[in-house]
Design a protein around this motif. Structure first.
Motif, PDB file in Angstrom:
ATOM      1  N   LYS A   1       0.839  -1.199   0.000  1.00 55.25           N
ATOM      2  CA  LYS A   1       0.000   0.000   0.000  1.00 55.25           C
ATOM      3  C   LYS A   1       0.870   1.244   0.000  1.00 55.25           C
ATOM      4  CE  LYS A   1      -3.717   2.080   2.684  1.00 55.25           C
ATOM      5  NZ  LYS A   1      -4.550   1.958   3.892  1.00 55.25           N
ATOM      6  N   ILE A   2       0.550   2.186  -0.861  1.00 56.75           N
ATOM      7  CA  ILE A   2       1.313   3.423  -0.971  1.00 56.75           C
ATOM      8  C   ILE A   2       0.869   4.369   0.138  1.00 56.75           C
ATOM      9  CG2 ILE A   2       1.817   5.415  -2.414  1.00 56.75           C
ATOM     10  CD1 ILE A   2       1.341   3.612  -4.833  1.00 56.75           C
ATOM     11  N   ILE A   3       1.829   4.878   0.889  1.00 56.31           N
ATOM     12  CA  ILE A   3       1.527   5.772   1.995  1.00 56.31           C
ATOM     13  C   ILE A   3       1.800   7.194   1.576  1.00 56.31           C
ATOM     14  CG2 ILE A   3       2.007   6.254   4.427  1.00 56.31           C
ATOM     15  CD1 ILE A   3       0.944   3.473   3.853  1.00 56.31           C
ATOM     16  N   LYS A   4       0.805   8.070   1.741  1.00 59.31           N
ATOM     17  CA  LYS A   4       1.004   9.473   1.401  1.00 59.31           C
ATOM     18  C   LYS A   4       1.904  10.143   2.420  1.00 59.31           C
ATOM     19  CE  LYS A   4      -3.458  10.023  -0.887  1.00 59.31           C
ATOM     20  NZ  LYS A   4      -4.709  10.774  -0.899  1.00 59.31           N
ATOM     21  N   GLY A   5       2.677  11.073   1.977  1.00 55.75           N
ATOM     22  CA  GLY A   5       3.581  11.801   2.863  1.00 55.75           C
ATOM     23  C   GLY A   5       2.796  12.742   3.755  1.00 55.75           C
ATOM     24  N   LYS A   6       3.479  13.283   4.768  1.00 57.91           N
ATOM     25  CA  LYS A   6       2.783  14.177   5.689  1.00 57.91           C
ATOM     26  C   LYS A   6       2.435  15.480   4.989  1.00 57.91           C
ATOM     27  CE  LYS A   6       6.990  16.207   7.639  1.00 57.91           C
ATOM     28  NZ  LYS A   6       7.775  16.425   8.851  1.00 57.91           N
ATOM     29  N   LYS A   7       1.388  16.113   5.484  1.00 54.55           N
ATOM     30  CA  LYS A   7       0.900  17.328   4.856  1.00 54.55           C
ATOM     31  C   LYS A   7       1.882  18.470   5.074  1.00 54.55           C
ATOM     32  CE  LYS A   7      -3.867  15.930   5.614  1.00 54.55           C
ATOM     33  NZ  LYS A   7      -5.128  16.246   6.286  1.00 54.55           N
ATOM     34  N   LYS A   8       2.039  19.265   4.057  1.00 55.52           N
ATOM     35  CA  LYS A   8       2.948  20.394   4.137  1.00 55.52           C
ATOM     36  C   LYS A   8       2.229  21.603   4.717  1.00 55.52           C
ATOM     37  CE  LYS A   8       5.768  18.880   0.234  1.00 55.52           C
ATOM     38  NZ  LYS A   8       6.314  19.240  -1.078  1.00 55.52           N
ATOM     39  N   GLY A   9       3.030  22.535   5.189  1.00 57.50           N
ATOM     40  CA  GLY A   9       2.480  23.799   5.654  1.00 57.50           C
ATOM     41  C   GLY A   9       1.949  23.745   7.067  1.00 57.50           C
ATOM     42  N   LEU A  10       2.176  22.588   7.799  1.00 59.13           N
ATOM     43  CA  LEU A  10       1.703  22.491   9.164  1.00 59.13           C
ATOM     44  C   LEU A  10       2.885  22.582  10.101  1.00 59.13           C
ATOM     45  CD1 LEU A  10      -0.872  19.617   8.757  1.00 59.13           C
ATOM     46  CD2 LEU A  10      -1.348  22.034   9.054  1.00 59.13           C
TER      47      LEU A  10
ATOM     48  N   LEU B   1      -3.331   3.626  12.482  1.00 54.10           N
ATOM     49  CA  LEU B   1      -2.542   4.440  13.412  1.00 54.10           C
ATOM     50  C   LEU B   1      -1.134   3.879  13.557  1.00 54.10           C
ATOM     51  CD1 LEU B   1      -2.330   6.713  15.506  1.00 54.10           C
ATOM     52  CD2 LEU B   1      -3.293   5.125  17.196  1.00 54.10           C
ATOM     53  N   LEU B   2      -1.036   2.562  13.718  1.00 54.77           N
ATOM     54  CA  LEU B   2       0.284   1.927  13.836  1.00 54.77           C
ATOM     55  C   LEU B   2       1.095   2.115  12.562  1.00 54.77           C
ATOM     56  CD1 LEU B   2       2.355   0.126  15.253  1.00 54.77           C
ATOM     57  CD2 LEU B   2       1.041  -1.871  14.476  1.00 54.77           C
ATOM     58  N   LEU B   3       0.446   1.957  11.414  1.00 53.68           N
ATOM     59  CA  LEU B   3       1.147   2.113  10.142  1.00 53.68           C
ATOM     60  C   LEU B   3       1.668   3.534   9.972  1.00 53.68           C
ATOM     61  CD1 LEU B   3       1.979   1.055   7.364  1.00 53.68           C
ATOM     62  CD2 LEU B   3      -0.334   1.537   6.554  1.00 53.68           C
ATOM     63  N   ARG B   4       0.826   4.514  10.279  1.00 50.42           N
ATOM     64  CA  ARG B   4       1.261   5.911  10.149  1.00 50.42           C
ATOM     65  C   ARG B   4       2.399   6.234  11.101  1.00 50.42           C
ATOM     66  NH1 ARG B   4      -0.688   7.166   5.277  1.00 50.42           N
ATOM     67  NH2 ARG B   4      -2.834   6.432   5.114  1.00 50.42           N
ATOM     68  N   TYR B   5       2.349   5.648  12.290  1.00 43.32           N
ATOM     69  CA  TYR B   5       3.426   5.863  13.264  1.00 43.32           C
ATOM     70  C   TYR B   5       4.742   5.281  12.753  1.00 43.32           C
ATOM     71  CZ  TYR B   5       6.177   5.291  17.538  1.00 43.32           C
ATOM     72  OH  TYR B   5       7.192   5.299  18.475  1.00 43.32           O
ATOM     73  N   VAL B   6       4.694   4.101  12.167  1.00 41.78           N
ATOM     74  CA  VAL B   6       5.919   3.435  11.693  1.00 41.78           C
ATOM     75  C   VAL B   6       6.536   4.195  10.526  1.00 41.78           C
ATOM     76  CG1 VAL B   6       6.820   1.343  10.598  1.00 41.78           C
ATOM     77  CG2 VAL B   6       5.243   1.155  12.529  1.00 41.78           C
ATOM     78  N   VAL B   7       5.706   4.660   9.588  1.00 42.66           N
ATOM     79  CA  VAL B   7       6.241   5.287   8.380  1.00 42.66           C
ATOM     80  C   VAL B   7       6.510   6.777   8.555  1.00 42.66           C
ATOM     81  CG1 VAL B   7       5.035   3.612   6.935  1.00 42.66           C
ATOM     82  CG2 VAL B   7       3.972   5.824   7.391  1.00 42.66           C
TER      83      VAL B   7
ATOM     84  N   HIS C   1       6.401  -5.173   6.749  1.00 41.09           N
ATOM     85  CA  HIS C   1       7.379  -4.809   5.730  1.00 41.09           C
ATOM     86  C   HIS C   1       8.011  -3.455   6.044  1.00 41.09           C
ATOM     87  CE1 HIS C   1       8.563  -3.205   1.677  1.00 41.09           C
ATOM     88  NE2 HIS C   1       9.183  -4.352   1.689  1.00 41.09           N
ATOM     89  N   ARG C   2       7.202  -2.512   6.505  1.00 44.88           N
ATOM     90  CA  ARG C   2       7.728  -1.192   6.864  1.00 44.88           C
ATOM     91  C   ARG C   2       8.631  -1.274   8.094  1.00 44.88           C
ATOM     92  NH1 ARG C   2       7.033   2.589   2.801  1.00 44.88           N
ATOM     93  NH2 ARG C   2       4.986   2.312   1.855  1.00 44.88           N
ATOM     94  N   VAL C   3       8.255  -2.103   9.061  1.00 51.87           N
ATOM     95  CA  VAL C   3       9.103  -2.293  10.247  1.00 51.87           C
ATOM     96  C   VAL C   3      10.443  -2.895   9.842  1.00 51.87           C
ATOM     97  CG1 VAL C   3       9.346  -3.632  12.386  1.00 51.87           C
ATOM     98  CG2 VAL C   3       7.192  -2.474  11.885  1.00 51.87           C
TER      99      VAL C   3
END
Length: 482
Positions: free
Chosen positions: A3-12, A181-187, A228-230
């Motif tokens: 699964k492709i993970i989007k990067g964090k939002k800019k400007g925050l 939540l776990l996936l976002r934390y890892v990546v 896989h990300r871990v």
């Protein structure tokens, strides 16, 4: 593949959700996780004991209440509010009844959504206490007892994952958010591996691997992506993860024969093998010989053969010298009475031969084409057809042509028997095409093989006549004695 993970939002702009500064505030509290308990210093600010009390208490149903959004409270109060939200998300509900505690379930879901958005956006930075408690909350939700598998209730040998009545976990609306939540934390790029590895330790990874035994394909998909990300982010876990997967394979092959997550684990391994350095370590070669090749033995290979074949081919492409080990391994586990498996093996064999060099091909070609000859004569027309399709591959034909003086004598009898008596017309035509290819390769060799075949057939016919004459003489003697 993943699964492709989007990067964090800019400007925050990042805002730390931490307690207000005080004397010696940076190192007063020991992280409260599985191996240690919280210790409070006498010089802590007043908010710290409240936070520790929240973490150590067991969540109760009455504590599930509507809380304000983190962005709507002052920075000084966000630390305690964050921990309260984790406490609410730690409460486990009964999802067998959709109407039971419906409002509390919705409160938990909304809090999980907010936490996911918080970690994904990267707008706030969590301290070590908050990271530890978040992982504890995640563990409480996902590390649970799995329900009995379908075969335990029905006695079925294998359960097809494509069936309409596959098991779907009723608590998935909440589980999905916890996994997210776990996936976002890892990546997340804000996650410090030195801090995170204290909580995402070997025990946590082992529990993740145990969850691959779930029958819910949605959960296995998340587990695959997270593991896989871990593996990619925490180098310290890599040998442990490979060894743990190895042990799962051993238990599946030699003990249980059932595991719904083998295909997902092999998919992870396919990506890992693709990143192996050359020359390959002896550890990886042993893994191929002792774990991957025996995976051809179970009856349920059709559920994970595509991923297994990809892993095997990756090994051969990385190190062509492993082709001999792979081909001999395939011959060792070659099915005798299962035609479906035999077709899978022939397809995998063609992929391996595509990456095989002449030297390795020469080492195993005699037992290999004895088996191919048996497949050509198979009464199951799909097996015979798949074996004859090997000659549609230019690479395979090239290897055969280089060693035709050895291969043609092995195959000649099988080809002639098909021409003379196979029941399927399509097989007769394919056999005729292969026969013509050998004639074009080397007419003299083909004529020599044909002469030997005719002489052999003449000898067989002569022995049959002698046997019939012997029986006639015995019958005559027996009739005279009567």
């Amino acid at each position: 593949m993943f699964k492709i993970i989007k990067g964090k939002k800019k400007g925050l702009k990042q805002e730390a959700i931490e307690p207000p500064p005080g004397p010696n505030a940076s190192s007063d509290v020991t992280v409260n996780h599985a191996s240690r308990s919280a210790i409070v210093s006498d010089q802590q600010p007043s908010v710290r004991p409240q936070a520790v009390a929240l973490l150590s208490s067991t969540p109760q149903l009455g504590a599930v209440e509507v809380l304000p959004l983190l962005k709507d409270v002052p920075v000084a109060d966000r630390h305690v509010l964050f921990l309260k939200k984790l406490q609410i998300c730690s409460y486990m509900f009964d999802f067998s009844d959709t109407l039971k505690n419906a409002s509390e379930k919705e409160i938990k879901r909304q809090n999980l959504l907010e936490l996911v958005d918080l970690v994904q956006s990267g707008s706030s930075k969590m301290n070590e206490i908050m990271q530890g408690e978040m992982i504890k909350m995640i563990s409480l939700n996902i590390f649970r007892g799995l329900p009995p598998q379908a075969h335990e209730n029905t006695g079925a040998e294998n359960v097809d994952p494509e069936e309409d009545d596959m098991y779907l976990d009723p608590c998935w609306p909440h589980l999905q958010l916890v996994y997210e939540l776990l996936l976002r934390y890892v990546v997340s790029s804000d996650t410090d591996t030195k801090v995170a590895k204290r909580y995402l330790n070997h025990s946590f990874v082992l529990n993740l691997l145990d969850l691959f035994d779930t029958e819910d394909p949605r959960e296995r998909e998340y587990l695959k992506t997270i593991l896989h990300r871990v593996y990619g982010k925490f180098m310290v876990h890599r040998p442990f993860i490979r060894k743990a997967i190895n042990n799962i394979f051993y238990r599946f092959i030699f003990e249980t024969g059932r595991h719904p997550g083998i295909s997902e684990l092999l998919e992870i391994l396919g990506s890992i093998i693709n990143g192996f350095a050359v020359p390959m370590k002896e550890e990886h070669k042993l893994f191929l010989a002792r774990a991957l090749m025996p995976l051809h033995k179970p009856k349920s290979i059709n559920l994970y053969h595509q991923q297994l074949s990809y892993c095997i081919t990756q090994f051969v492409e990385k190190d062509y010298k492993l082709a001999d080990i792979v081909i001999r391994g395939l011959l060792k586990y070659w099915p005798v009475t299962n035609c479906g498996k035999e077709i899978l093996f022939l397809g995998e064999l063609e992929e391996v031969l595509d990456a095989t060099q002449p030297a390795e091909f020469q080492r195993c070609m005699v037992p290999l084409f004895r088996r191919v000859g048996c497949c050509i004569n198979s009464p199951h027309f799909q097996v015979a057809e798949r074996a004859l399709f090997l000659w549609n591959n230019e690479r395979v034909v090239s290897l055969i042509a280089q060693h035709r003086d050895i291969i043609l004598p092995i195959l000649f009898d099988s080809l002639e028997r098909n021409i003379q008596g196979h029941w399927n017309q399509a097989i007769n035509e394919l056999t005729g095409n292969v026969r013509r290819m050998f004639i074009e390769m080397d007419p003299e060799l083909f004529e020599e093989c044909q002469t030997r075949y005719m002489d052999k057939e003449a000898m067989v016919n002569e022995k049959l006549k002698q046997r019939e004459l012997a029986w006639e003489k015995l019958e005559a003697i027996a009739s005279q004695a009567a």
